[in-house]
Design an enzyme around this catalytic site. Sequence first.
Site, short mmCIF file in Angstrom:
data_model
loop_
_atom_site.label_atom_id
_atom_site.label_comp_id
_atom_site.label_asym_id
_atom_site.label_seq_id
_atom_site.Cartn_x
_atom_site.Cartn_y
_atom_site.Cartn_z
N SER A 15 0.84 -1.21 0.00
CA SER A 15 0.00 0.00 0.00
C SER A 15 0.87 1.25 0.00
O SER A 15 2.06 1.20 0.35
CB SER A 15 -0.87 -0.03 1.27
OG SER A 15 -1.63 1.16 1.42
N ASP A 36 4.61 -7.73 2.83
CA ASP A 36 3.55 -7.05 3.59
C ASP A 36 2.85 -8.08 4.47
O ASP A 36 2.80 -9.27 4.15
CB ASP A 36 2.53 -6.41 2.63
CG ASP A 36 1.80 -5.24 3.27
OD1 ASP A 36 2.08 -4.08 2.90
OD2 ASP A 36 0.95 -5.48 4.17
N ASP A 60 5.11 -10.40 8.86
CA ASP A 60 4.77 -9.45 9.92
C ASP A 60 6.11 -8.97 10.48
O ASP A 60 6.85 -9.76 11.08
CB ASP A 60 3.95 -10.17 11.00
CG ASP A 60 3.62 -9.26 12.17
OD1 ASP A 60 4.16 -8.13 12.23
OD2 ASP A 60 2.84 -9.69 13.04
N ASN A 87 9.98 -0.01 5.40
CA ASN A 87 8.94 1.03 5.28
C ASN A 87 7.68 0.75 6.08
O ASN A 87 6.93 1.67 6.41
CB ASN A 87 8.60 1.17 3.77
CG ASN A 87 7.28 1.87 3.54
OD1 ASN A 87 7.19 3.09 3.60
ND2 ASN A 87 6.23 1.09 3.27
N TYR A 152 3.91 7.19 18.44
CA TYR A 152 4.39 7.05 17.06
C TYR A 152 5.57 8.01 16.82
O TYR A 152 6.59 7.61 16.25
CB TYR A 152 3.22 7.37 16.14
CG TYR A 152 3.47 7.42 14.65
CD1 TYR A 152 3.42 6.27 13.87
CD2 TYR A 152 3.71 8.64 14.01
CE1 TYR A 152 3.61 6.32 12.49
CE2 TYR A 152 3.89 8.71 12.64
CZ TYR A 152 3.85 7.56 11.88
OH TYR A 152 4.03 7.62 10.51
N1 LIG Z 1 1.12 8.76 4.92
C1 LIG Z 1 1.72 9.65 5.67
O1 LIG Z 1 1.23 10.79 5.81
C2 LIG Z 1 3.00 9.30 6.38
C3 LIG Z 1 3.67 10.33 7.03
C4 LIG Z 1 4.86 10.07 7.66
C5 LIG Z 1 5.38 8.79 7.66
N2 LIG Z 1 4.71 7.78 7.03
C6 LIG Z 1 5.32 6.45 7.08
O2 LIG Z 1 5.46 5.94 5.76
C7 LIG Z 1 5.40 4.51 5.81
C8 LIG Z 1 4.36 4.01 4.81
O3 LIG Z 1 3.11 4.55 5.21
P1 LIG Z 1 1.86 4.69 4.21
O4 LIG Z 1 1.28 6.00 4.45
O5 LIG Z 1 2.26 4.26 2.85
O6 LIG Z 1 0.89 3.61 4.91
P2 LIG Z 1 -0.12 2.52 4.32
O7 LIG Z 1 -1.01 2.17 5.46
O8 LIG Z 1 -0.70 2.97 3.04
O9 LIG Z 1 0.86 1.28 4.03
C9 LIG Z 1 1.52 0.63 5.08
C10 LIG Z 1 1.68 -0.83 4.73
O10 LIG Z 1 2.38 -1.47 5.82
C11 LIG Z 1 1.79 -2.71 6.04
N3 LIG Z 1 2.03 -3.16 7.42
C12 LIG Z 1 1.47 -2.68 8.56
N4 LIG Z 1 1.91 -3.38 9.62
C13 LIG Z 1 2.76 -4.32 9.13
C14 LIG Z 1 3.52 -5.36 9.74
N5 LIG Z 1 3.47 -5.56 11.06
N6 LIG Z 1 4.29 -6.12 8.96
C15 LIG Z 1 4.34 -5.92 7.61
N7 LIG Z 1 3.63 -4.97 6.98
C16 LIG Z 1 2.85 -4.19 7.74
C17 LIG Z 1 0.30 -2.50 5.79
O11 LIG Z 1 -0.37 -3.73 5.53
C18 LIG Z 1 0.33 -1.56 4.60
O12 LIG Z 1 0.29 -2.28 3.38
C19 LIG Z 1 5.07 4.13 7.27
O13 LIG Z 1 6.27 3.79 7.94
C20 LIG Z 1 4.49 5.41 7.81
O14 LIG Z 1 4.64 5.51 9.21
C21 LIG Z 1 3.53 8.01 6.38
#
Ligand SMILES: NC(=O)c1ccc[n+]([C@@H]2O[C@H](COP(=O)([O-])OP(=O)(O)OC[C@H]3O[C@@H](n4cnc5c(N)ncnc54)[C@H](O)[C@@H]3O)[C@@H](O)[C@H]2O)c1
Length: 248
Positions: A15, A36, A60, A87, A152
Site C-alpha cells: 500500500s 507485507d 509481519d 517502510n 508514534y
Molecule cells: N502517509 C503519511 O502521511 C505518512 C507520514 C509520515 C510517515 N509515514 C510512514 O510511511 C510509511 C508508509 O506509510 P503509508 O502512508 O504508505 O501507509 P499505508 O497504510 O498505506 O501502508 C503501510 C503498509 O504497511 C503494512 N504493514 C502494517 N503493519 C505491518 C507489519 N506488522 N508487517 C508488515 N507490513 C505491515 C500494511 O499492511 C500496509 O500495506 C510508514 O512507515 C508510515 O509511518 C507516512
Amino acid sequence: MRFQDQVAIVTGAGSGIGRETALQLAREGAVVAVADIDVARAEAVAAEAGAERALAVAVDVTAAEQVRQMVRTVLDRFGRIDVLVSNAGWDRTGPFVETDEALWDKVIAINFRGHLACVHAVLPAMIERGAGRIVTVASDAGRVGSSGEVVYSGAKGAVIAFTKGVAREVARSGIAVNCVAPGLTDTPMLAEVSVGSERLMEAIVRSIPMRRLGRPEEVAQAILFLASGQATYITGQTLSVNGGLTMV
Ligand SMILES: NC(=O)c1ccc[n+]([C@@H]2O[C@H](COP(=O)([O-])OP(=O)(O)OC[C@H]3O[C@@H](n4cnc5c(N)ncnc54)[C@H](O)[C@@H]3O)[C@@H](O)[C@H]2O)c1
C-alpha cells in the site's frame, strides 16, 4: 535503469509509499520482494510490477523469525540483497493521556522494532558481500513531534537515531543506511488517521508552504535516490519529503 539486475526488499509494499517504491524499483530494473502483512495486497502489487520482476512475501515485521524467513526466501531465490527499504508502519491517533500500554507496545513493535528486525536480518549477507543500501522510512513526526500521535513520534525518532547508529557501524563494510521522513502523504494510512479530523487536516495543509499533501510517488522518488548509485557518499542522513512543512 538505476537498479538493473539488483535485488530489493520493500516492507509494507502492499500500500501507499511502499507500493510506489516497489513499482518504481521494478520499473528501474530491480527484482523486488513485495513484503507485507497483508499478502493479498502484496500479491496485487507484485502482479502489477510483473511476475518476472516481483515476488510477493507475507511477513509481519514485528515477528523477527518471520523477517529472517523472508530474508532466507529472497536469498534462496535471488542469491543476494542489494537494497532494503524498511517502510512498514502503522498509526492510531488520539491524546496520549488516553492511550494504554497495549497501544504503546503495538506502535513501538511495528514502527521501531520492525526496523530492527529487518535491518538485522539483511546485514549479514550485505556485510559478506561488502555492499548494500538500506533506507528506513520514519516520519517528520520523529524529527519535530506530532500531537495526537505521541508514541508514534517517539518510535519514529528512535528509527532516525537507529539509522544513524547503524550507518556508523557498517559504513566500512560498504553499506549505506539512510532515512526518509515523509510529511503528510496522501495514502490509505493518512486517510484512516484523518477520519473525524478533516478540518484539522485542512488547517495543516494550509500551513504547508507548498499548500498540498505529498504524493506517495514523491516519497518513493526520494527513497530510490538514497537507495541508488547516485547517493554513494551519503549515509546516516534523514531526508524529509514534506512540501516544506518542517525545515530541520
Ligand atoms: N502517509 C503519511 O502521511 C505518512 C507520514 C509520515 C510517515 N509515514 C510512514 O510511511 C510509511 C508508509 O506509510 P503509508 O502512508 O504508505 O501507509 P499505508 O497504510 O498505506 O501502508 C503501510 C503498509 O504497511 C503494512 N504493514 C502494517 N503493519 C505491518 C507489519 N506488522 N508487517 C508488515 N507490513 C505491515 C500494511 O499492511 C500496509 O500495506 C510508514 O512507515 C508510515 O509511518 C507516512
